[in-house]
Design a protein around this motif. Structure first.
Motif, mmCIF file in Angstrom:
data_model
loop_
_atom_site.group_PDB
_atom_site.id
_atom_site.type_symbol
_atom_site.label_atom_id
_atom_site.label_comp_id
_atom_site.label_asym_id
_atom_site.label_seq_id
_atom_site.Cartn_x
_atom_site.Cartn_y
_atom_site.Cartn_z
ATOM 1 N N CYS A 112 -7.689 1.632 -3.779
ATOM 2 C CA CYS A 112 -7.560 0.204 -3.466
ATOM 3 C C CYS A 112 -8.750 -0.232 -2.608
ATOM 4 O O CYS A 112 -9.582 0.576 -2.220
ATOM 5 N N CYS A 151 -2.520 4.038 -4.050
ATOM 6 C CA CYS A 151 -1.453 3.215 -3.464
ATOM 7 C C CYS A 151 -0.966 2.207 -4.527
ATOM 8 O O CYS A 151 -1.595 2.030 -5.570
ATOM 9 N N HIS A 185 0.816 -1.216 0.000
ATOM 10 C CA HIS A 185 0.000 0.000 0.000
ATOM 11 C C HIS A 185 0.854 1.272 0.000
ATOM 12 O O HIS A 185 0.399 2.330 0.425
HETATM 13 ZN ZN LIG Z 1 -4.026 0.586 -0.493
#
Ligand SMILES: [Zn+2]
Length: 381
Positions: free
Chosen positions: A248, A255, A238
């Motif tokens: 995400c 990320c 991330h």
């Molecule tokens: Zn993420």
């Protein structure tokens, strides 16, 4: 056989770097020839080490002794990879060569049911006779999963997608099958394969970056696999790339996972084109054909992955980075964007790290777990 530290060192050296002449083995381990003879004798008598047959290898006729090598057939290991809905298992020899494999669906994550499937898989692979029944005896079982787990602790601390926390899985498996069992994080288990039997051999510092459903990172620094506190090292999935980017699953905007994971790539292309039927492979094919939307998504993925690799390299200074995982073939579609970003984000005093792209077969995950068991057995068993 009771193993001394010197015996473990010699055996591992011959397993990872062998066959080796006695002179070379003694030199690598800083042992005198007589000390080497003393250490290797019990292994030779028990059949774990042997002299390479005459005519094999590079030994020349007339030399007093042939190179020493490990007889990999003398022990077997089982590696099991748990995913949310399936269990994959392999049986390997001492050199991590896969001898047999099997898989089983996981209907739910109730520990009794999962344990039952683990025992069944082990019985499938050992012919129900755990002492070998003509096969080399089963030395240990390794179990890997995405989550925080390490071989020196029998407890799975957290595995979000299996819904487990503080579960003493290794102890339960040991009690059920009567052989030592160890746990590992799945990406670190793969890193062990590269460390002893793959591209990492001969390198004291390297990183393995996997791409697939997420992004994984295993690190070897100073010849040691880095685990960090409670197995938490290497969480690069991330890493922030661009705060204007896609989202995400956890709601981070831009990320690395939102750019690079195969579900994210599929979601971006299929969503933009309003074609929900597109698979990840379809998206790669569209990008390869120059479709502008797929091309842009793959370029952004390659660029984000290059930034992740440069960041890992800047922090750990590896001699090489191995790229692998289920989606690693995407590299062929985004190599230019990857290399550009790698060069751009590499620290100005360094040259970009050497990157090796390693094709991936799904049974590598379970093979990794077998190597966790093997390493643990040889170094600590
Ligand atoms: Zn993420």
């Amino acid at each position: 056989m009771r193993l001394t530290d010197a015996m473990r060192s010699v055996f591992v050296e011959l397993l990872v770097h062998g066959p080796l002449s006695r002179a070379e083995a003694a030199r690598r381990l800083a042992l005198s020839p007589s000390a080497l003879t003393k250490v290797t004798k019990p292994f030779i008598e028990a059949g774990y080490l042997r002299e390479q047959a005459a005519g094999e290898g590079t030994a020349t006729v007339g030399r007093p002794s042939q190179p020493l090598e490990v007889d990999a057939s003398r022990m077997s290991f089982i590696g099991i990879k748990l995913t949310a809905d399936e269990l994959f298992a392999v049986r390997t020899d001492l050199a991590a060569a896969v001898q047999a494999e099997t898989s089983r669906p996981l209907i739910d994550h109730e520990i009794d049911n999962v344990l039952g499937q683990i025992v069944q898989a082990i019985e499938d692979l050992t012919g129900e006779d755990l002492t070998g029944g003509g096969r080399p005896p089963l030395a240990a079982v390794g179990i890997s999963l995405a989550g925080t787990a390490t071989p020196d602790d029998p407890v799975v601390h957290t595995s979000p997608f299996l819904g487990w926390s503080q579960l003493p899985l290794a102890r339960l498996v040991e009690e059920a099958v009567g052989v030592p069992a160890v746990l590992d994080n799945d990406v670190r288990a793969l890193t062990r394969v590269q460390q002893w039997f793959g591209e990492g051999v001969g390198h004291s510092a390297f990183a393995l970056i996997t791409v697939g459903a997420g992004i994984g990172c295993g690190l070897v620094v100073g010849d040691r696999l880095v685990t960090g506190q409670s197995g938490a090292a290497g969480l690069v999935g991330h890493l922030a790339i661009d705060d204007r980017g896609p989202m995400c699953e956890l709601g981070h905007r831009g990320c690395a996972r939102a750019y690079v994971s195969s579900p994210a790539i599929r979601r971006s292309v299929a969503g933009t084109l309003d074609r929900p039927e597109l698979t990840f492979e379809d998206c790669l094919a569209l990008a390869r054909d120059g479709h502008p939307v797929a091309r842009r998504v793959l370029d952004e993925a390659g660029s984000a992955l290059g930034q992740v690799v440069a960041t890992v390299a800047n922090i750990t200074g590896p001699e090489l980075v191995i790229l692998s995982g289920e989606a690693v073939h995407m590299y062929g579609v985004c190599a230019d964007a990857f290399q550009t970003a790698l060069a751009r984000h590499t620290h100005w005093t360094s040259t970009p790290v050497r990157v090796v792209v390693k094709p991936f077969a799904f049974n590598e995950w379970a093979r990794g777990a077998a190597v966790t068991a093997l390493q643990h057995q040889l170094l600590h068993g």
